[in-house]
Motif scaffolding. Structure first.
Motif, PDB file in Angstrom:
ATOM      1  N   VAL A  49       0.851  -1.197   0.000  1.00 52.74           N
ATOM      2  CA  VAL A  49       0.000   0.000   0.000  1.00 52.74           C
ATOM      3  C   VAL A  49       0.882   1.240   0.000  1.00 52.74           C
ATOM      4  CG1 VAL A  49      -1.779   1.283   1.245  1.00 52.74           C
ATOM      5  CG2 VAL A  49      -1.818  -1.219   1.224  1.00 52.74           C
ATOM      6  N   PRO A  50       0.796   2.086  -1.028  1.00 49.80           N
ATOM      7  CA  PRO A  50       1.629   3.298  -1.077  1.00 49.80           C
ATOM      8  C   PRO A  50       1.321   4.226   0.096  1.00 49.80           C
ATOM      9  CG  PRO A  50       0.603   2.860  -3.208  1.00 49.80           C
ATOM     10  CD  PRO A  50      -0.055   1.953  -2.219  1.00 49.80           C
ATOM     11  N   LEU A  51       2.355   4.883   0.562  1.00 52.72           N
ATOM     12  CA  LEU A  51       2.221   5.886   1.615  1.00 52.72           C
ATOM     13  C   LEU A  51       2.334   7.259   0.973  1.00 52.72           C
ATOM     14  CD1 LEU A  51       2.042   6.807   4.531  1.00 52.72           C
ATOM     15  CD2 LEU A  51       4.505   6.427   4.740  1.00 52.72           C
ATOM     16  N   CYS A  52       1.238   7.993   0.942  1.00 53.86           N
ATOM     17  CA  CYS A  52       1.184   9.305   0.299  1.00 53.86           C
ATOM     18  C   CYS A  52       1.235  10.388   1.378  1.00 53.86           C
ATOM     19  CB  CYS A  52      -0.087   9.440  -0.531  1.00 53.86           C
ATOM     20  SG  CYS A  52      -0.274   8.136  -1.777  1.00 53.86           S
ATOM     21  N   VAL A  53       2.127  11.342   1.203  1.00 53.88           N
ATOM     22  CA  VAL A  53       2.392  12.343   2.231  1.00 53.88           C
ATOM     23  C   VAL A  53       2.232  13.744   1.659  1.00 53.88           C
ATOM     24  CG1 VAL A  53       4.076  13.187   3.913  1.00 53.88           C
ATOM     25  CG2 VAL A  53       4.030  10.757   3.313  1.00 53.88           C
ATOM     26  N   ASP A  54       1.468  14.557   2.344  1.00 55.96           N
ATOM     27  CA  ASP A  54       1.298  15.954   1.974  1.00 55.96           C
ATOM     28  C   ASP A  54       2.568  16.732   2.319  1.00 55.96           C
ATOM     29  OD1 ASP A  54       0.015  18.347   1.180  1.00 55.96           O
ATOM     30  OD2 ASP A  54      -0.603  18.728   3.246  1.00 55.96           O
ATOM     31  N   LEU A  55       2.755  17.870   1.667  1.00 60.01           N
ATOM     32  CA  LEU A  55       3.937  18.697   1.925  1.00 60.01           C
ATOM     33  C   LEU A  55       3.635  19.823   2.901  1.00 60.01           C
ATOM     34  CD1 LEU A  55       6.831  19.659   1.362  1.00 60.01           C
ATOM     35  CD2 LEU A  55       5.963  20.800  -0.698  1.00 60.01           C
ATOM     36  N   ASP A  56       2.767  20.735   2.521  1.00 60.53           N
ATOM     37  CA  ASP A  56       2.524  21.960   3.291  1.00 60.53           C
ATOM     38  C   ASP A  56       1.746  21.676   4.567  1.00 60.53           C
ATOM     39  OD1 ASP A  56       3.630  23.764   1.218  1.00 60.53           O
ATOM     40  OD2 ASP A  56       1.961  22.982   0.050  1.00 60.53           O
ATOM     41  N   GLY A  57       2.376  21.996   5.702  1.00 60.77           N
ATOM     42  CA  GLY A  57       1.746  21.770   6.989  1.00 60.77           C
ATOM     43  C   GLY A  57       1.908  20.357   7.511  1.00 60.77           C
ATOM     44  N   THR A  58       2.474  19.483   6.700  1.00 61.26           N
ATOM     45  CA  THR A  58       2.658  18.085   7.090  1.00 61.26           C
ATOM     46  C   THR A  58       4.138  17.740   7.129  1.00 61.26           C
ATOM     47  OG1 THR A  58       0.508  17.486   6.119  1.00 61.26           O
ATOM     48  CG2 THR A  58       2.062  15.698   6.547  1.00 61.26           C
ATOM     49  N   LEU A  59       4.756  17.667   5.969  1.00 57.59           N
ATOM     50  CA  LEU A  59       6.197  17.408   5.934  1.00 57.59           C
ATOM     51  C   LEU A  59       6.978  18.645   6.373  1.00 57.59           C
ATOM     52  CD1 LEU A  59       8.360  15.303   5.164  1.00 57.59           C
ATOM     53  CD2 LEU A  59       8.389  16.315   2.880  1.00 57.59           C
ATOM     54  N   ILE A  60       6.459  19.812   6.039  1.00 58.60           N
ATOM     55  CA  ILE A  60       7.063  21.067   6.498  1.00 58.60           C
ATOM     56  C   ILE A  60       6.037  21.849   7.307  1.00 58.60           C
ATOM     57  CG2 ILE A  60       8.687  21.199   4.576  1.00 58.60           C
ATOM     58  CD1 ILE A  60       6.875  23.267   3.272  1.00 58.60           C
ATOM     59  N   ARG A  61       6.528  22.668   8.221  1.00 60.58           N
ATOM     60  CA  ARG A  61       5.653  23.414   9.123  1.00 60.58           C
ATOM     61  C   ARG A  61       5.322  24.806   8.568  1.00 60.58           C
ATOM     62  NH1 ARG A  61       5.224  21.670  14.401  1.00 60.58           N
ATOM     63  NH2 ARG A  61       6.451  19.841  14.995  1.00 60.58           N
ATOM     64  N   THR A  62       5.019  24.855   7.325  1.00 60.75           N
ATOM     65  CA  THR A  62       4.627  26.109   6.694  1.00 60.75           C
ATOM     66  C   THR A  62       3.901  25.795   5.412  1.00 60.75           C
ATOM     67  OG1 THR A  62       5.408  28.300   5.986  1.00 60.75           O
ATOM     68  CG2 THR A  62       6.743  26.397   5.347  1.00 60.75           C
ATOM     69  N   ASP A  63       3.426  26.835   4.723  1.00 63.30           N
ATOM     70  CA  ASP A  63       2.742  26.662   3.447  1.00 63.30           C
ATOM     71  C   ASP A  63       3.625  27.250   2.360  1.00 63.30           C
ATOM     72  OD1 ASP A  63       0.029  26.081   2.006  1.00 63.30           O
ATOM     73  OD2 ASP A  63       0.594  28.105   1.363  1.00 63.30           O
ATOM     74  N   LEU A  64       4.145  26.397   1.492  1.00 66.11           N
ATOM     75  CA  LEU A  64       5.130  26.829   0.515  1.00 66.11           C
ATOM     76  C   LEU A  64       4.572  27.830  -0.499  1.00 66.11           C
ATOM     77  CD1 LEU A  64       8.095  26.440   0.071  1.00 66.11           C
ATOM     78  CD2 LEU A  64       7.617  24.413  -1.301  1.00 66.11           C
ATOM     79  N   PRO A  65       3.368  27.648  -1.043  1.00 66.97           N
ATOM     80  CA  PRO A  65       2.830  28.671  -1.949  1.00 66.97           C
ATOM     81  C   PRO A  65       2.720  30.043  -1.296  1.00 66.97           C
ATOM     82  CG  PRO A  65       1.607  26.634  -2.203  1.00 66.97           C
ATOM     83  CD  PRO A  65       2.500  26.458  -1.007  1.00 66.97           C
ATOM     84  N   THR A  66       2.298  30.073  -0.031  1.00 68.11           N
ATOM     85  CA  THR A  66       2.191  31.348   0.669  1.00 68.11           C
ATOM     86  C   THR A  66       3.563  31.969   0.898  1.00 68.11           C
ATOM     87  OG1 THR A  66       0.170  30.631   1.793  1.00 68.11           O
ATOM     88  CG2 THR A  66       1.383  32.474   2.769  1.00 68.11           C
ATOM     89  N   GLU A  67       4.519  31.157   1.325  1.00 71.36           N
ATOM     90  CA  GLU A  67       5.867  31.661   1.590  1.00 71.36           C
ATOM     91  C   GLU A  67       6.511  32.221   0.321  1.00 71.36           C
ATOM     92  OE1 GLU A  67       7.406  32.061   4.382  1.00 71.36           O
ATOM     93  OE2 GLU A  67       5.922  31.090   5.676  1.00 71.36           O
ATOM     94  N   THR A  68       6.357  31.524  -0.796  1.00 74.83           N
ATOM     95  CA  THR A  68       6.970  32.001  -2.040  1.00 74.83           C
ATOM     96  C   THR A  68       6.273  33.261  -2.546  1.00 74.83           C
ATOM     97  OG1 THR A  68       5.586  30.391  -3.240  1.00 74.83           O
ATOM     98  CG2 THR A  68       7.860  29.765  -2.761  1.00 74.83           C
ATOM     99  N   ALA A  69       4.960  33.338  -2.370  1.00 73.27           N
ATOM    100  CA  ALA A  69       4.242  34.544  -2.778  1.00 73.27           C
ATOM    101  C   ALA A  69       4.693  35.752  -1.959  1.00 73.27           C
ATOM    102  CB  ALA A  69       2.734  34.333  -2.633  1.00 73.27           C
TER     103      ALA A  69
END
Length: 212
Positions: A49-69
């Motif tokens: 069973v594949p393990l699918c992991v979110d990035l923003d707020g999960t793997l990292i403690r921030t939101d990457l689209p917001t930070e880059t904007a």
């Protein structure tokens, strides 16, 4: 055999009743002090069973689209007018345009060390998928830095891989209940309802109650 207790201050797992929409939940939350037993925790390590992991707020403690904007706006406030134009072509297009101009040092992102340690503890043969609403180019850079991911799914400039879009992409690839998913926010409810296991990371108490 009961799983060994863990001394990680943020990890807990709980088995949910069969009538619930989420057959198994793992929770990462600061208020939890120790693991609790569940007869099904071993199924989390099913290598098929594949393990699918979110990035923003999960793997990292921030939101990457917001930070880059925000980084672009600090560089030049007039980018705000560009944002309005780009958004007219959709969120995925906006993210792609921002990602193309942003300067991101992925090594300096605030990674959640608990999640990284948990991923490293999973069986090496298990397929790991980074699945995020952030732009594909940024997701690829993060995955290359962290290592261990077999596939990276992100917004591609046309399709915004968030909420229902992420749900549809994962169901198409792995089928209904054919994947485990780690996320942190209310849009992830759309994904958790179709995952085999829901792994809840850094979620607010209200969201935890909805999952449970």
């Amino acid at each position: 055999e009961r799983p060994a207790r863990t001394d990680r201050s943020s990890l807990a797992c709980a088995h949910l009743a069969a009538q619930r929409r989420y057959p198994l939940r793992w929770r990462f939350a600061p208020s939890v002090r120790q693991g609790c037993e569940t007869e099904r925790v071993g199924s989390m390590q099913d290598q098929n069973v594949p393990l699918c992991v979110d990035l923003d707020g999960t793997l990292i403690r921030t939101d990457l689209p917001t930070e880059t904007a925000l980084a672009l706006l600090r560089r030049n406030p007039f980018y705000l007018f560009c944002f309005i134009v780009w958004l007219g072509k959709g969120r995925a297009h906006l993210k792609r345009e921002i990602a193309a101009r942003a300067r991101v040092d992925v090594a300096r992102l605030p990674y959640d060390e608990r999640v990284l340690a948990w991923l490293r503890g999973e069986p090496s043969a298990r397929r790991r998928v980074l699945c995020t609403a952030s732009d594909q180019t940024l997701a690829d850079a993060v995955a290359a830095h962290v290592g261990g991911f077999d596939e990276v799914l992100g917004s591609d400039g046309v399709h915004n891989l968030a909420g229902r879009g992420k749900r549809d992409a994962l169901r198409e690839r792995y089928g209904e209940r054919g994947f485990d998913y780690a996320g942190n926010a209310s849009p992830d409810l759309h994904v958790w309802r179709h995952a085999r296991c829901a792994i809840v990371v850094n979620a607010a108490p209200g969201l935890l109650r909805r999952v449970c």
